[in-house]
Design a protein around this motif. Sequence first.
Motif, PDB file in Angstrom:
ATOM      1  N   ALA A   1      91.863  56.543  19.180  1.00 21.99           N
ATOM      2  CA  ALA A   1      93.170  56.894  18.623  1.00 21.99           C
ATOM      3  C   ALA A   1      93.950  55.623  18.324  1.00 21.99           C
ATOM      4  N   LEU A   2      94.647  55.632  17.186  1.00 18.73           N
ATOM      5  CA  LEU A   2      95.403  54.464  16.749  1.00 18.73           C
ATOM      6  C   LEU A   2      96.863  54.861  16.544  1.00 18.73           C
ATOM      7  N   LEU A   3      97.760  54.213  17.290  1.00 21.92           N
ATOM      8  CA  LEU A   3      99.190  54.414  17.112  1.00 21.92           C
ATOM      9  C   LEU A   3      99.689  53.479  16.018  1.00 21.92           C
ATOM     10  N   ILE A   4     100.393  54.030  15.033  1.00 25.56           N
ATOM     11  CA  ILE A   4     101.086  53.225  14.026  1.00 25.56           C
ATOM     12  C   ILE A   4     102.577  53.471  14.240  1.00 25.56           C
ATOM     13  N   ALA A   5     103.248  52.533  14.875  1.00 26.61           N
ATOM     14  CA  ALA A   5     104.641  52.704  15.299  1.00 26.61           C
ATOM     15  C   ALA A   5     105.600  52.357  14.170  1.00 26.61           C
ATOM     16  N   ASP A   6     105.541  53.156  13.132  1.00 25.18           N
ATOM     17  CA  ASP A   6     106.359  52.927  11.950  1.00 25.18           C
ATOM     18  C   ASP A   6     106.596  54.278  11.288  1.00 25.18           C
ATOM     19  N   SER A   7     107.244  54.270  10.145  1.00 26.53           N
ATOM     20  CA  SER A   7     107.458  55.517   9.421  1.00 26.53           C
ATOM     21  C   SER A   7     106.123  56.085   8.943  1.00 26.53           C
ATOM     22  N   GLY A   8     106.129  57.350   8.585  1.00 23.74           N
ATOM     23  CA  GLY A   8     104.919  57.966   8.076  1.00 23.74           C
ATOM     24  C   GLY A   8     104.455  57.342   6.777  1.00 23.74           C
ATOM     25  N   SER A   9     105.405  56.961   5.921  1.00 19.92           N
ATOM     26  CA  SER A   9     105.028  56.327   4.656  1.00 19.92           C
ATOM     27  C   SER A   9     104.383  54.968   4.887  1.00 19.92           C
ATOM     28  N   ALA A  10     104.872  54.213   5.868  1.00 20.10           N
ATOM     29  CA  ALA A  10     104.248  52.926   6.199  1.00 20.10           C
ATOM     30  C   ALA A  10     102.860  53.144   6.784  1.00 20.10           C
ATOM     31  N   ALA A  11     102.714  54.172   7.609  1.00 18.23           N
ATOM     32  CA  ALA A  11     101.406  54.466   8.179  1.00 18.23           C
ATOM     33  C   ALA A  11     100.392  54.776   7.086  1.00 18.23           C
ATOM     34  N   ALA A  12     100.828  55.506   6.063  1.00 15.09           N
ATOM     35  CA  ALA A  12      99.921  55.861   4.971  1.00 15.09           C
ATOM     36  C   ALA A  12      99.449  54.631   4.214  1.00 15.09           C
ATOM     37  N   GLN A  13     100.270  53.591   4.163  1.00 10.37           N
ATOM     38  CA  GLN A  13      99.868  52.364   3.464  1.00 10.37           C
ATOM     39  C   GLN A  13      98.707  51.661   4.152  1.00 10.37           C
ATOM     40  N   PHE A  14      98.513  51.910   5.440  1.00 11.66           N
ATOM     41  CA  PHE A  14      97.428  51.280   6.178  1.00 11.66           C
ATOM     42  C   PHE A  14      96.069  51.942   5.900  1.00 11.66           C
ATOM     43  N   LEU A  15      96.072  53.163   5.430  1.00 12.44           N
ATOM     44  CA  LEU A  15      94.842  53.949   5.408  1.00 12.44           C
ATOM     45  C   LEU A  15      93.725  53.355   4.561  1.00 12.44           C
ATOM     46  N   PRO A  16      93.989  52.829   3.356  1.00  9.66           N
ATOM     47  CA  PRO A  16      92.873  52.225   2.599  1.00  9.66           C
ATOM     48  C   PRO A  16      92.214  51.074   3.349  1.00  9.66           C
ATOM     49  N   ALA A  17      93.020  50.182   3.943  1.00 10.33           N
ATOM     50  CA  ALA A  17      92.458  49.050   4.676  1.00 10.33           C
ATOM     51  C   ALA A  17      91.718  49.518   5.918  1.00 10.33           C
ATOM     52  N   LEU A  18      92.268  50.478   6.624  1.00  9.21           N
ATOM     53  CA  LEU A  18      91.589  50.995   7.812  1.00  9.21           C
ATOM     54  C   LEU A  18      90.243  51.609   7.451  1.00  9.21           C
ATOM     55  N   ALA A  19      90.194  52.304   6.314  1.00  4.50           N
ATOM     56  CA  ALA A  19      88.927  52.900   5.878  1.00  4.50           C
ATOM     57  C   ALA A  19      87.886  51.817   5.582  1.00  4.50           C
ATOM     58  N   LYS A  20      88.317  50.724   4.961  1.00  2.00           N
ATOM     59  CA  LYS A  20      87.391  49.636   4.645  1.00  2.00           C
ATOM     60  C   LYS A  20      86.819  48.998   5.903  1.00  2.00           C
ATOM     61  N   PHE A  21      87.626  48.989   6.958  1.00  2.00           N
ATOM     62  CA  PHE A  21      87.197  48.325   8.186  1.00  2.00           C
ATOM     63  C   PHE A  21      86.637  49.300   9.218  1.00  2.00           C
ATOM     64  N   GLY A  22      86.317  50.503   8.789  1.00  2.00           N
ATOM     65  CA  GLY A  22      85.588  51.421   9.655  1.00  2.00           C
ATOM     66  C   GLY A  22      86.432  52.399  10.444  1.00  2.00           C
ATOM     67  N   ALA A  23      87.709  52.549  10.071  1.00  2.00           N
ATOM     68  CA  ALA A  23      88.575  53.481  10.795  1.00  2.00           C
ATOM     69  C   ALA A  23      89.205  54.477   9.821  1.00  2.00           C
ATOM     70  N   ALA A  24      88.347  55.109   9.040  1.00  2.00           N
ATOM     71  CA  ALA A  24      88.830  56.082   8.062  1.00  2.00           C
ATOM     72  C   ALA A  24      89.386  57.311   8.771  1.00  2.00           C
ATOM     73  N   PRO A  25      90.330  58.012   8.130  1.00  2.00           N
ATOM     74  CA  PRO A  25      90.829  59.266   8.722  1.00  2.00           C
ATOM     75  C   PRO A  25      89.666  60.219   8.988  1.00  2.00           C
ATOM     76  N   GLY A  26      89.702  60.842  10.121  1.00  2.00           N
ATOM     77  CA  GLY A  26      88.615  61.717  10.523  1.00  2.00           C
ATOM     78  C   GLY A  26      87.689  61.064  11.527  1.00  2.00           C
ATOM     79  N   THR A  27      87.590  59.719  11.462  1.00  2.00           N
ATOM     80  CA  THR A  27      86.778  59.009  12.455  1.00  2.00           C
ATOM     81  C   THR A  27      87.613  58.598  13.663  1.00  2.00           C
ATOM     82  N   VAL A  28      88.931  58.463  13.456  1.00  2.00           N
ATOM     83  CA  VAL A  28      89.862  58.182  14.557  1.00  2.00           C
ATOM     84  C   VAL A  28      91.065  59.104  14.409  1.00  2.00           C
ATOM     85  N   ILE A  29      91.798  59.294  15.484  1.00  2.00           N
ATOM     86  CA  ILE A  29      93.022  60.087  15.461  1.00  2.00           C
ATOM     87  C   ILE A  29      94.206  59.148  15.282  1.00  2.00           C
ATOM     88  N   LEU A  30      95.034  59.414  14.281  1.00  2.00           N
ATOM     89  CA  LEU A  30      96.240  58.616  14.077  1.00  2.00           C
ATOM     90  C   LEU A  30      97.395  59.219  14.876  1.00  2.00           C
TER      91      LEU A  30
END
Length: 421
Positions: free
Chosen positions: A267-296
């Motif tokens: 599980a990964l905590l993103i301590a920011d707004s939801g819109s800021a959290a969404a900005q992380f998703l492409p990079a997280l997917a590239k580095f092996g933490a795509a949605p569905g593989t970890v809980i945000l």
Amino acid sequence: MRILMRTAANRQAPRLLALVVALGLTACVAPERRVATAPPPIAVPVAPAPAPLVEAQQNRVALLVPLTGSNAPVGQSIANAANMALLDVGDKRVNLRVYDTTPGAAAAAQRALADGARLFLGPLLAGDVRAVQAVAATAGVPVISFSNDSSLAGGDVYVLGFQPGQSIARTIAYAKGRGIDRFAALVPAGVYGQRAQTAFVRAVDAVGGRSTAVVSYTRDPTRMAAAARSVTNYDARIKAGGGTASIRPDGSVAAVTGALAPVPFQALLIADSGSAAAQFLPALAKFGAAPGTVILLGTELWNNEPGLARAAALRGALFASVPDERFRRLAERYRAKFGSSPSRLASFGYDSILLVNNIAGNWPLGAPFPRGQLTTRDGFAGIDGAFRFTPGNIAERSLEVQQIGNGAITTVAPAARGFAN
């Protein structure tokens, strides 16, 4: 009594004068003439004392919020909701006056003191709270601020604002109860991020989990991508898998040959707004933490974003916040009355009036506000659910856990109705 005596004397004066005149006339005029006697004076009733004004029978409370400037929509929402609460409770023991803090919070507080205020509700901004605190301390007036800055709490200041630490602890405890043991966090640079980091570490320790990484970032796309790479431990995983890191000139990640170890957290905590959290998703997917593989995991900030339910990329994410059902009903009434939607923070105005009304029966007219009752163990109930002030003057809240679904946000763990201890 003095007025009554003066009036009686005035009534006797004409009688004495008439008697003197009558005696004089009797001595000088022939006895056969009859002397007409003066009529008795008309009694003038003493006017009753005017009834005291209703306002004089009320304890005065000052609401300090921004009514002009960039924060005016929030301040006006709080003020309107406070007046709705006054009408709803129908209690006439409190006289609420609203003061604009935008021209100067200290000046607003001084005017409120001059008007007889014995309690301050607000202000909203941390800087304004400090200014008001300095004024309130001279008169021993408590301040129930709407800020979320816990460092302000203590002495005369009580902090009613939502605390990220409570939201983080509630979410992590829920996730741990669902079998998640390994956690990581991305926190923004600044005071909020520092407090979120401290709360995260404490919450993970409290549930017996393990923190694999906490990475700070600034809100810049390049820095955010670097933070995603760091929190996923990407470079070490590449080496462990026998491959080599390859970043293209445009910043994208090239395909890696060989097996790549999974990210070290569940599980990964993103301590920011939801819109800021969404900005992380492409990079997280590239580095092996795509949605569905970890809980945000998010924070209480996510509860203030109307479009979050439609963010498909955040589907399945969890966050904890105050219950929303009562606020939705308040918002409907607010729109019907004022023709616009309230700020989510309008509940502060409503709930602070409910709190004052709860204590008003034990607040003698003209006496200082009974601040000792603010820390009752049973707490208070409001639009945002149950809350109480801790001995450190910070509002402790009963939170629910919410999950982002397919176009809707659902409650997966309801908030408790009160406090067990």
